[in-house]
Design an enzyme around this catalytic site. Structure first.
Site, PDB file in Angstrom:
ATOM      1  N   ARG A 136     141.267  -6.641 -47.357  1.00 24.97           N
ATOM      2  CA  ARG A 136     140.051  -6.365 -47.975  1.00 24.97           C
ATOM      3  C   ARG A 136     139.982  -6.560 -49.530  1.00 24.97           C
ATOM      4  O   ARG A 136     139.363  -5.662 -50.340  1.00 24.97           O
ATOM      5  CB  ARG A 136     139.758  -4.934 -47.519  1.00 24.97           C
TER       6      ARG A 136
ATOM      7  N   LYS B 152     132.627 -16.070 -58.001  1.00 25.11           N
ATOM      8  CA  LYS B 152     131.904 -16.650 -56.634  1.00 25.11           C
ATOM      9  C   LYS B 152     132.970 -17.552 -55.978  1.00 25.11           C
ATOM     10  O   LYS B 152     133.603 -18.448 -56.590  1.00 25.11           O
ATOM     11  CB  LYS B 152     130.853 -17.813 -57.293  1.00 25.11           C
TER      12      LYS B 152
ATOM     13  N   GLU C 281     128.587 -30.256 -65.762  1.00 20.62           N
ATOM     14  CA  GLU C 281     128.412 -28.898 -65.606  1.00 20.62           C
ATOM     15  C   GLU C 281     128.179 -28.451 -67.152  1.00 20.62           C
ATOM     16  O   GLU C 281     127.449 -27.547 -67.781  1.00 20.62           O
ATOM     17  CB  GLU C 281     129.443 -28.016 -65.302  1.00 20.62           C
TER      18      GLU C 281
ATOM     19  N   LYS D 152     128.952 -19.021 -69.855  1.00 21.41           N
ATOM     20  CA  LYS D 152     129.011 -18.419 -68.162  1.00 21.41           C
ATOM     21  C   LYS D 152     129.374 -17.184 -68.374  1.00 21.41           C
ATOM     22  O   LYS D 152     128.880 -16.407 -67.631  1.00 21.41           O
ATOM     23  CB  LYS D 152     130.117 -19.369 -67.710  1.00 21.41           C
TER      24      LYS D 152
ATOM     25  N   GLU E 138     124.236 -12.398 -59.204  1.00 20.09           N
ATOM     26  CA  GLU E 138     122.941 -12.989 -59.132  1.00 20.09           C
ATOM     27  C   GLU E 138     121.755 -12.475 -58.728  1.00 20.09           C
ATOM     28  O   GLU E 138     120.961 -12.996 -57.656  1.00 20.09           O
ATOM     29  CB  GLU E 138     123.352 -14.366 -58.108  1.00 20.09           C
TER      30      GLU E 138
ATOM     31  N   ARG F 149     121.589 -14.768 -63.292  1.00 26.88           N
ATOM     32  CA  ARG F 149     122.754 -15.773 -62.838  1.00 26.88           C
ATOM     33  C   ARG F 149     122.244 -16.882 -62.283  1.00 26.88           C
ATOM     34  O   ARG F 149     122.725 -17.909 -62.365  1.00 26.88           O
ATOM     35  CB  ARG F 149     123.736 -14.946 -62.230  1.00 26.88           C
TER      36      ARG F 149
ATOM     37  N   ASN G 202     122.541 -22.210 -61.517  1.00 20.44           N
ATOM     38  CA  ASN G 202     122.272 -23.165 -60.572  1.00 20.44           C
ATOM     39  C   ASN G 202     121.258 -24.496 -60.680  1.00 20.44           C
ATOM     40  O   ASN G 202     120.861 -25.113 -60.135  1.00 20.44           O
ATOM     41  CB  ASN G 202     121.668 -22.593 -59.288  1.00 20.44           C
TER      42      ASN G 202
ATOM     43  N   HIS H 270     121.765 -27.661 -59.135  1.00 21.29           N
ATOM     44  CA  HIS H 270     122.544 -27.621 -57.924  1.00 21.29           C
ATOM     45  C   HIS H 270     121.544 -27.436 -56.559  1.00 21.29           C
ATOM     46  O   HIS H 270     122.221 -27.676 -55.688  1.00 21.29           O
ATOM     47  CB  HIS H 270     123.204 -26.257 -58.124  1.00 21.29           C
TER      48      HIS H 270
ATOM     49  N   HIS I 113     123.232 -29.740 -54.153  1.00 23.99           N
ATOM     50  CA  HIS I 113     123.882 -29.392 -52.859  1.00 23.99           C
ATOM     51  C   HIS I 113     123.389 -30.136 -51.792  1.00 23.99           C
ATOM     52  O   HIS I 113     124.270 -30.384 -50.826  1.00 23.99           O
ATOM     53  CB  HIS I 113     123.880 -27.823 -52.624  1.00 23.99           C
TER      54      HIS I 113
ATOM     55  N   HIS J 284     130.892 -33.185 -56.396  1.00 26.13           N
ATOM     56  CA  HIS J 284     130.087 -32.056 -56.976  1.00 26.13           C
ATOM     57  C   HIS J 284     129.477 -32.586 -58.285  1.00 26.13           C
ATOM     58  O   HIS J 284     128.049 -32.318 -58.396  1.00 26.13           O
ATOM     59  CB  HIS J 284     130.826 -30.953 -57.039  1.00 26.13           C
TER      60      HIS J 284
END
Length: 363
Positions: free
Chosen positions: A122, A144, A186, A230, A240, A244, A248, A251, A255, A268
């Protein structure tokens, strides 16, 4: 040139340490955090060959007990099967809640190691030691983590912040040129969404497509300004909830292009570059952004040796369908990050499908 950037969070703040040859200080840095003695170092075979022994030597010399695991390189291996292998080795080595997984590699290794650490017992410690430009400026920071589902990127994941991000710029010397260019996507993103001064510094450089043409001073500025951007955004919005989402930029369509090409045709960074071109043009079509600014952005993308056109054979309707599987969809509406000026963006779900289709047809 050494910098320390703080990511300030309510529950667990941490440092991004940027320094040449800092890989040899990994053990010392981790020892200062009072982490448990058991460590699982995760990498891929190529990165491990370059840097694995240095990392292990640094860790064992400061008293850590180190096990290691290598996973195959590439986005298509970012799956639950790979995570199962990490769990098996964690069990075999009796990793405890005070133990640490160390991600030595690019974004794929960082995402998988972070997810395994988030879910083993956990949640145990994770330390990110990024070895690609893309991971250094983006994926290693912010917590993330996740793996891909056959129908979409990063659909399975968790937020799990690292205890430390250790960046050694010297490891970039072994980075393939294509991977360096992917990282520049990026970096350009941060210029568009947050840091107009960084954007101007990139414009002033004659070439951005190979490390050897980028001055060390600019590399340091790229790393520190991107990481600071960042860190600023994540500190304001860890999970997010609002701000935040601007990270993206590029993206959403990126994606979709990645998943539709099976994570094999474009990497990517290349997909994000294509997504930024599309998002910029959508903003122009909606009257939100000036054409001159989208041209500046696209020129910078081309200077970095990145694509500005869709890959041949990608079906535009399939992209539009794939957008509905994006994690940012809310009540069936796709949220886009769109620029309004260099350094400023907004998030909107009011983008008509016919505008998306028109822009993609033009690419």
């Amino acid at each position: 040139m050494t910098s320390v950037i703080n990511v300030n969070l309510p529950e667990q703040s941490y440092e991004i340490a940027i320094s040449p040859s800092s890989l040899d200080q990994l053990g010392q840095q981790m020892a200062s955090l009072k982490l448990g003695k058991k460590v699982l170092l995760v990498s891929n075979p190529t990165i491990f060959k370059h840097f694995g022994e240095r990392a292990i030597t640094s860790l064992t010399s400061t008293g850590f007990e180190v096990a290691s695991c290598t996973l195959p390189p590439g986005e298509r291996y970012k799956t639950l099967n790979s995570i199962q292998k990490l769990y098996d080795i964690a069990l075999e080595n009796r990793l405890e809640r005070s133990s640490t997984m160390v991600a030595l590699g690019g974004g794929v290794i960082g995402d998988m190691t972070g997810f395994a650490a988030a879910t083993w017992l956990r949640g145990i410690n994770v330390v990110q030691v990024p070895t690609t430009l893309l991971a250094m400026v983006d994926s290693a920071i912010g917590g993330k983590t996740g793996v891909n589902h056959p129908h979409g990127k990063n659909l399975i994941g968790a937020f799990h912040q690292p205890r430390l991000v250790l960046i050694d710029p010297e490891v970039l010397k072994t980075l393939p040129m294509r991977e360096f260019r992917a990282g520049m996507a990026e970096v350009i993103k941060y210029g568009v969404i947050w840091d107009a001064e960084l954007f101007a510094q990139l414009e002033a450089s004659k070439r951005l497509d190979q490390l050897r043409y980028v001055k060390p001073e600019l590399i340091h500025a790229i790393l520190t300004r991107s990481c600071q951007a960042k860190a600023d955004v994540v500190s304001k919005d860890e999970r997010e909830g609002g701000l935040r989402a601007i990270l993206n930029y590029g993206h959403t369509i990126g994606h979709a292009v990645e998943s539709l090409t099976g994570y094999r045709l474009v990497n990517h960074g290349e997909a994000v570059a294509i997504g930024m071109v599309a998002a910029g043009q959508i903003a122009v079509e909606l009257g939100m952004w000036q054409s001159v600014d989208t041209e500046r952005q696209n020129s910078l993308i081309q200077k970095a040796g990145l694509p500005t056109k869709l890959p041949t054979g990608v079906d535009i309707e399939a992209i539009i369908d794939a957008l509905q599987l994006d994690k940012k969809v809310k009540a069936g509406k796709v949220r886009f990050v769109l620029p309004t000026e260099i350094g400023v963006v907004t998030v909107t779900d009011e983008v008509p499908s016919d505008i998306i289709r028109q822009v993609l047809q033009g690419m």
